[in-house]
Design a protein around this motif. Structure first.
Motif, short mmCIF file in Angstrom:
data_model
loop_
_atom_site.label_atom_id
_atom_site.label_comp_id
_atom_site.label_asym_id
_atom_site.label_seq_id
_atom_site.Cartn_x
_atom_site.Cartn_y
_atom_site.Cartn_z
N ALA A 231 -7.22 -2.84 18.44
CA ALA A 231 -6.96 -1.45 18.07
C ALA A 231 -5.67 -0.93 18.70
N ILE A 232 -5.39 -1.36 19.91
CA ILE A 232 -4.18 -0.88 20.59
C ILE A 232 -2.93 -1.40 19.89
N ALA A 233 -2.94 -2.65 19.50
CA ALA A 233 -1.80 -3.20 18.76
C ALA A 233 -1.63 -2.49 17.42
N LEU A 234 -2.74 -2.19 16.76
CA LEU A 234 -2.65 -1.48 15.48
C LEU A 234 -2.11 -0.07 15.70
N ALA A 235 -2.57 0.61 16.74
CA ALA A 235 -2.06 1.96 17.03
C ALA A 235 -0.56 1.94 17.30
N THR A 236 -0.11 0.94 18.03
CA THR A 236 1.32 0.81 18.33
C THR A 236 2.12 0.60 17.05
N THR A 237 1.65 -0.29 16.20
CA THR A 237 2.34 -0.58 14.94
C THR A 237 2.34 0.65 14.04
N LEU A 238 1.21 1.34 13.95
CA LEU A 238 1.13 2.53 13.10
C LEU A 238 2.01 3.67 13.63
N ALA A 239 2.13 3.77 14.94
CA ALA A 239 3.04 4.79 15.51
C ALA A 239 4.46 4.51 15.06
N HIS A 240 4.86 3.24 15.08
CA HIS A 240 6.20 2.88 14.62
C HIS A 240 6.36 3.13 13.12
N GLN A 241 5.34 2.76 12.35
CA GLN A 241 5.39 2.99 10.90
C GLN A 241 5.49 4.48 10.59
N VAL B 298 -3.98 0.01 5.55
CA VAL B 298 -3.30 -0.05 4.25
C VAL B 298 -2.77 1.35 3.95
N LEU B 299 -1.50 1.43 3.66
CA LEU B 299 -0.84 2.70 3.38
C LEU B 299 -1.39 3.29 2.09
N VAL C 135 -0.80 -3.50 7.32
CA VAL C 135 -0.59 -3.95 8.68
C VAL C 135 -1.88 -4.62 9.16
N LEU C 136 -1.77 -5.78 9.79
CA LEU C 136 -2.93 -6.49 10.31
C LEU C 136 -2.67 -6.84 11.77
N GLU C 137 -3.59 -6.45 12.65
CA GLU C 137 -3.46 -6.72 14.09
C GLU C 137 -4.79 -7.23 14.63
N GLU C 138 -4.75 -7.80 15.82
CA GLU C 138 -5.95 -8.37 16.43
C GLU C 138 -6.75 -7.38 17.27
#
Length: 98
Positions: free
Chosen positions: A67-77, A44-45, A62-65
């Motif tokens: 940690a790697i998917a979350l890291a990828t999404t947060l890098a883009h964010q 949560v931002l 952002v919700l992911e299944e």
């Protein structure tokens, strides 16, 4: 699976959580395991999501299944947030979506 049998996070998951928290300090990051055993990694931002940030593609949550998917999404964010200069978004290339 009842609440008493929900698995505890593994050592790896705890380390992943700490790595995400230290890499993305602008986000409140949590890892939970549902009673069904499903992993949920949520960020949560901390800052307010303005209309301009939203239009630039920044998400408040952002919700992911995993940690790697979350890291990828947060890098883009983070890239989207960094693209904001002087209160305005840097123009996107043709065909680029948030």
């Amino acid at each position: 699976m009842d609440a008493a049998s929900v698995p505890e996070p593994t050592g790896l998951e705890v380390r992943q959580l700490h790595a995400l928290e230290s890499t993305y300090p602008g986000w409140a990051i949590t890892h939970t395991i549902t009673p069904a055993g499903k992993h949920q990694w949520k960020a949560v931002l901390y800052r307010e999501l303005t209309d301009l940030l939203h239009q630039a593609g920044v998400r408040a949550e952002v919700l992911e299944e995993d940690a790697i998917a979350l890291a990828t999404t947060l890098a883009h964010q983070t890239l989207l947030l960094a693209s904001m200069r002087g209160g305005r978004a840097v123009p996107r290339r043709a065909g680029e979506t948030p």
